[in-house]
Design a protein around this motif. Structure first.
Motif, PDB file in Angstrom:
ATOM      1  N   GLY A  67       0.827  -1.197   0.000  1.00 26.90           N
ATOM      2  CA  GLY A  67       0.000   0.000   0.000  1.00 26.90           C
ATOM      3  C   GLY A  67       0.860   1.246   0.000  1.00 26.90           C
ATOM      4  N   GLY A  68       0.301   2.344  -0.420  1.00 29.99           N
ATOM      5  CA  GLY A  68       1.057   3.573  -0.597  1.00 29.99           C
ATOM      6  C   GLY A  68       1.058   4.471   0.630  1.00 29.99           C
ATOM      7  N   PHE A  69       1.372   5.734   0.388  1.00 31.36           N
ATOM      8  CA  PHE A  69       1.473   6.742   1.443  1.00 31.36           C
ATOM      9  C   PHE A  69       0.552   7.894   1.101  1.00 31.36           C
ATOM     10  CE2 PHE A  69       3.209  10.821   2.834  1.00 31.36           C
ATOM     11  CZ  PHE A  69       3.313  10.619   4.200  1.00 31.36           C
ATOM     12  N   ALA A  70      -0.179   8.380   2.104  1.00 24.97           N
ATOM     13  CA  ALA A  70      -1.043   9.536   1.917  1.00 24.97           C
ATOM     14  C   ALA A  70      -0.859  10.489   3.088  1.00 24.97           C
ATOM     15  CB  ALA A  70      -2.504   9.116   1.803  1.00 24.97           C
ATOM     16  N   GLU A  71      -0.955  11.765   2.817  1.00 25.72           N
ATOM     17  CA  GLU A  71      -0.918  12.779   3.876  1.00 25.72           C
ATOM     18  C   GLU A  71      -2.089  13.721   3.696  1.00 25.72           C
ATOM     19  OE1 GLU A  71       1.726  16.487   5.716  1.00 25.72           O
ATOM     20  OE2 GLU A  71       2.561  15.242   4.116  1.00 25.72           O
ATOM     21  N   VAL A  72      -2.790  13.990   4.799  1.00 30.12           N
ATOM     22  CA  VAL A  72      -3.841  15.005   4.819  1.00 30.12           C
ATOM     23  C   VAL A  72      -3.550  15.907   6.006  1.00 30.12           C
ATOM     24  CG1 VAL A  72      -6.301  15.471   5.010  1.00 30.12           C
ATOM     25  CG2 VAL A  72      -5.521  13.451   3.761  1.00 30.12           C
ATOM     26  N   SER A  73      -3.130  17.139   5.743  1.00 28.05           N
ATOM     27  CA  SER A  73      -2.685  18.016   6.825  1.00 28.05           C
ATOM     28  C   SER A  73      -3.109  19.447   6.569  1.00 28.05           C
ATOM     29  CB  SER A  73      -1.152  17.966   6.973  1.00 28.05           C
ATOM     30  OG  SER A  73      -0.733  16.681   7.368  1.00 28.05           O
ATOM     31  N   GLY A  74      -3.381  20.157   7.642  1.00 25.53           N
ATOM     32  CA  GLY A  74      -3.607  21.593   7.613  1.00 25.53           C
ATOM     33  C   GLY A  74      -2.744  22.205   8.695  1.00 25.53           C
ATOM     34  N   LEU A  75      -1.852  23.094   8.319  1.00 29.00           N
ATOM     35  CA  LEU A  75      -0.877  23.613   9.283  1.00 29.00           C
ATOM     36  C   LEU A  75      -1.552  24.291  10.464  1.00 29.00           C
ATOM     37  CD1 LEU A  75       2.131  23.893   9.830  1.00 29.00           C
ATOM     38  CD2 LEU A  75       2.098  26.078   8.612  1.00 29.00           C
ATOM     39  N   ARG A  76      -2.657  24.997  10.213  1.00 38.20           N
ATOM     40  CA  ARG A  76      -3.337  25.685  11.308  1.00 38.20           C
ATOM     41  C   ARG A  76      -4.649  25.014  11.681  1.00 38.20           C
ATOM     42  NH1 ARG A  76      -4.032  31.757  10.944  1.00 38.20           N
ATOM     43  NH2 ARG A  76      -4.052  31.463  13.189  1.00 38.20           N
ATOM     44  N   ASN A  77      -5.451  24.632  10.684  1.00 40.29           N
ATOM     45  CA  ASN A  77      -6.748  24.022  10.963  1.00 40.29           C
ATOM     46  C   ASN A  77      -6.951  22.824  10.047  1.00 40.29           C
ATOM     47  OD1 ASN A  77      -7.585  26.013  12.881  1.00 40.29           O
ATOM     48  ND2 ASN A  77      -8.008  27.394  11.183  1.00 40.29           N
ATOM     49  N   LEU A  78      -7.561  21.778  10.579  1.00 40.78           N
ATOM     50  CA  LEU A  78      -7.773  20.572   9.796  1.00 40.78           C
ATOM     51  C   LEU A  78      -9.087  19.927  10.198  1.00 40.78           C
ATOM     52  CD1 LEU A  78      -6.853  18.180   7.951  1.00 40.78           C
ATOM     53  CD2 LEU A  78      -5.784  17.210  10.004  1.00 40.78           C
ATOM     54  N   ARG A  79      -9.869  19.547   9.196  1.00 42.57           N
ATOM     55  CA  ARG A  79     -10.999  18.658   9.435  1.00 42.57           C
ATOM     56  C   ARG A  79     -10.940  17.556   8.387  1.00 42.57           C
ATOM     57  NH1 ARG A  79     -17.550  19.415  10.093  1.00 42.57           N
ATOM     58  NH2 ARG A  79     -17.873  17.267  10.789  1.00 42.57           N
ATOM     59  N   LEU A  80     -10.899  16.315   8.861  1.00 42.32           N
ATOM     60  CA  LEU A  80     -10.781  15.161   7.979  1.00 42.32           C
ATOM     61  C   LEU A  80     -12.007  14.289   8.147  1.00 42.32           C
ATOM     62  CD1 LEU A  80      -7.569  12.954   7.596  1.00 42.32           C
ATOM     63  CD2 LEU A  80      -9.856  12.082   7.265  1.00 42.32           C
ATOM     64  N   GLU A  81     -12.818  14.218   7.104  1.00 42.88           N
ATOM     65  CA  GLU A  81     -14.008  13.371   7.111  1.00 42.88           C
ATOM     66  C   GLU A  81     -14.069  12.524   5.843  1.00 42.88           C
ATOM     67  OE1 GLU A  81     -15.864  12.894   9.587  1.00 42.88           O
ATOM     68  OE2 GLU A  81     -15.272  14.542  10.883  1.00 42.88           O
ATOM     69  N   GLY A  82     -12.957  12.389   5.140  1.00 46.10           N
ATOM     70  CA  GLY A  82     -12.933  11.628   3.907  1.00 46.10           C
ATOM     71  C   GLY A  82     -12.445  10.206   4.108  1.00 46.10           C
ATOM     72  N   ASP A  83     -12.180   9.540   2.976  1.00 49.06           N
ATOM     73  CA  ASP A  83     -11.788   8.132   2.972  1.00 49.06           C
ATOM     74  C   ASP A  83     -10.393   7.988   2.389  1.00 49.06           C
ATOM     75  OD1 ASP A  83     -12.442   5.171   3.086  1.00 49.06           O
ATOM     76  OD2 ASP A  83     -12.072   5.407   0.944  1.00 49.06           O
ATOM     77  N   VAL A  84      -9.548   7.205   3.059  1.00 44.83           N
ATOM     78  CA  VAL A  84      -8.198   6.913   2.567  1.00 44.83           C
ATOM     79  C   VAL A  84      -7.993   5.405   2.658  1.00 44.83           C
ATOM     80  CG1 VAL A  84      -5.726   7.272   2.863  1.00 44.83           C
ATOM     81  CG2 VAL A  84      -7.325   9.153   3.297  1.00 44.83           C
ATOM     82  N   ASP A  85      -7.598   4.793   1.541  1.00 44.90           N
ATOM     83  CA  ASP A  85      -7.419   3.345   1.479  1.00 44.90           C
ATOM     84  C   ASP A  85      -6.015   3.031   0.988  1.00 44.90           C
ATOM     85  OD1 ASP A  85      -7.580   0.616   1.229  1.00 44.90           O
ATOM     86  OD2 ASP A  85      -9.374   0.605  -0.022  1.00 44.90           O
ATOM     87  N   THR A  86      -5.187   2.449   1.868  1.00 50.77           N
ATOM     88  CA  THR A  86      -3.830   2.040   1.476  1.00 50.77           C
ATOM     89  C   THR A  86      -3.646   0.541   1.677  1.00 50.77           C
ATOM     90  OG1 THR A  86      -2.814   2.353   3.655  1.00 50.77           O
ATOM     91  CG2 THR A  86      -2.963   4.301   2.220  1.00 50.77           C
ATOM     92  N   ALA A  87      -4.733  -0.207   1.632  1.00 51.10           N
ATOM     93  CA  ALA A  87      -4.658  -1.642   1.844  1.00 51.10           C
ATOM     94  C   ALA A  87      -3.888  -2.326   0.719  1.00 51.10           C
ATOM     95  CB  ALA A  87      -6.066  -2.233   1.949  1.00 51.10           C
ATOM     96  N   ALA A  88      -3.407  -3.533   0.985  1.00 52.75           N
ATOM     97  CA  ALA A  88      -2.642  -4.304   0.007  1.00 52.75           C
ATOM     98  C   ALA A  88      -2.978  -5.784   0.189  1.00 52.75           C
ATOM     99  CB  ALA A  88      -1.149  -4.066   0.174  1.00 52.75           C
ATOM    100  N   PRO A  89      -3.711  -6.384  -0.761  1.00 51.27           N
ATOM    101  CA  PRO A  89      -4.111  -7.790  -0.605  1.00 51.27           C
ATOM    102  C   PRO A  89      -2.941  -8.744  -0.451  1.00 51.27           C
ATOM    103  CG  PRO A  89      -5.362  -6.725  -2.369  1.00 51.27           C
ATOM    104  CD  PRO A  89      -4.288  -5.770  -1.962  1.00 51.27           C
ATOM    105  N   PHE A  90      -1.804  -8.434  -1.120  1.00 47.42           N
ATOM    106  CA  PHE A  90      -0.637  -9.313  -1.060  1.00 47.42           C
ATOM    107  C   PHE A  90       0.632  -8.521  -0.728  1.00 47.42           C
ATOM    108  CE2 PHE A  90      -3.669 -11.530  -3.768  1.00 47.42           C
ATOM    109  CZ  PHE A  90      -3.665 -12.782  -3.181  1.00 47.42           C
TER     110      PHE A  90
END
Length: 268
Positions: A35-58
């Motif tokens: 699986g890969g790498f993802a970043e979701v950041s806000g230096l001052r304010n952040l709201r995260l309500e989304g979907d991130v999928d880095t799964a790897a079947p094998f």
């Protein structure tokens, strides 16, 4: 990746406010690849309500990095975060309205927090600067490792009962069934307010030394305390790792297969 290969990298970042309500797919290939790498950041304010999928079947599951100044994880947002569709604009387009309906007022002004080990003053934001609902975090942990790192650098022992804020506050319970790891890296307090049911999961709480070099007891870049605020809760995990300078205190029930604790520097 669709068939073979790694999940790649995706970064969503803003120097002011980030509101993420979309989806990132960084899965490993269906037949091979991590699986890969993802970043979701806000230096001052952040709201995260989304979907991130880095799964790897094998392959190995990837990681989502979340990097606010401080963060609150709960069922509902704390005061100061607008959860309605404000008349100022659509928050999916203009995420600033999620944190302050009036764009001319800074809800989290910087204040002088203290002096670091080199004698230089440092400043911190006031108020909560990040929010993730516990429901969203539970869903994320089913399909990705989550690494949350905060850096308010206040070096002050916080007391939630007195209205003071920890760098990382988990107000409601968490539950996930995968073997994902939740890492909390901070330089202040970590507070648990609810139960955790993750019999296959791991929680790691570690120091965030920032850029101030070798830590000492006078430095602000260390985990001060890790504690819970509700004795009537249960924390169930496969593995729990904690390093803290001052105190590790749990008055609730712990059901953990493997525990690694380090208090102070180099003392286990």
């Amino acid at each position: 990746a669709l068939r073979d290969g790694g999940g790649g990298e995706a970064i969503v970042f803003a120097e002011d406010a980030t509101g993420f309500f979309g989806a990132i797919n960084a899965r490993g290939g269906a037949f091979s690849g991590d699986g890969g790498f993802a970043e979701v950041s806000g230096l001052r304010n952040l709201r995260l309500e989304g979907d991130v999928d880095t799964a790897a079947p094998f392959g190995e599951r990837g990681t989502l990095l979340i990097d606010p100044i401080r963060i609150e994880i709960d069922l509902l947002p704390p005061p100061g975060i607008d959860t309605t569709l404000s008349a100022v604009g659509d928050p999916a387009i203009d995420p600033v309205v999620f944190f302050n309906p009036d764009p001319n007022v800074d809800p989290f002004p910087e204040v002088l927090a203290g002096v670091d080990s080199m004698g230089a003053p440092f400043f911190e934001e006031t108020g909560p600067t990040g929010f993730i609902s516990s429901t969203t975090l539970n869903a994320l942990l089913e399909q990705t490792n989550v690494f949350i790192t905060t850096e308010s650098n206040d070096g002050v022992v916080d007391n939630p009962a007195a209205g003071e804020q920890a760098d990382i506050s988990i107000g409601s319970g968490l539950a996930w069934t995968s073997d994902s790891t939740l890492t909390l890296a901070t330089n202040d307090d970590v507070v648990f307010g609810g139960s955790i049911a993750a019999p296959n999961g791991t929680i790691v709480i570690e120091n965030n030394f920032g850029q101030e070099g070798t830590p000492s007891s006078a430095d602000p870049n260390i985990v001060e305390r890790v504690f819970n605020t509700s004795p009537a809760t249960t924390i169930e995990l496969n593995r729990l790792e904690i390093e803290a300078f001052d105190e590790i205190l749990f008055t609730n029930t712990l059901i953990v297969e493997e525990v690694v604790l380090q208090v102070g520097f180099g003392v286990e």
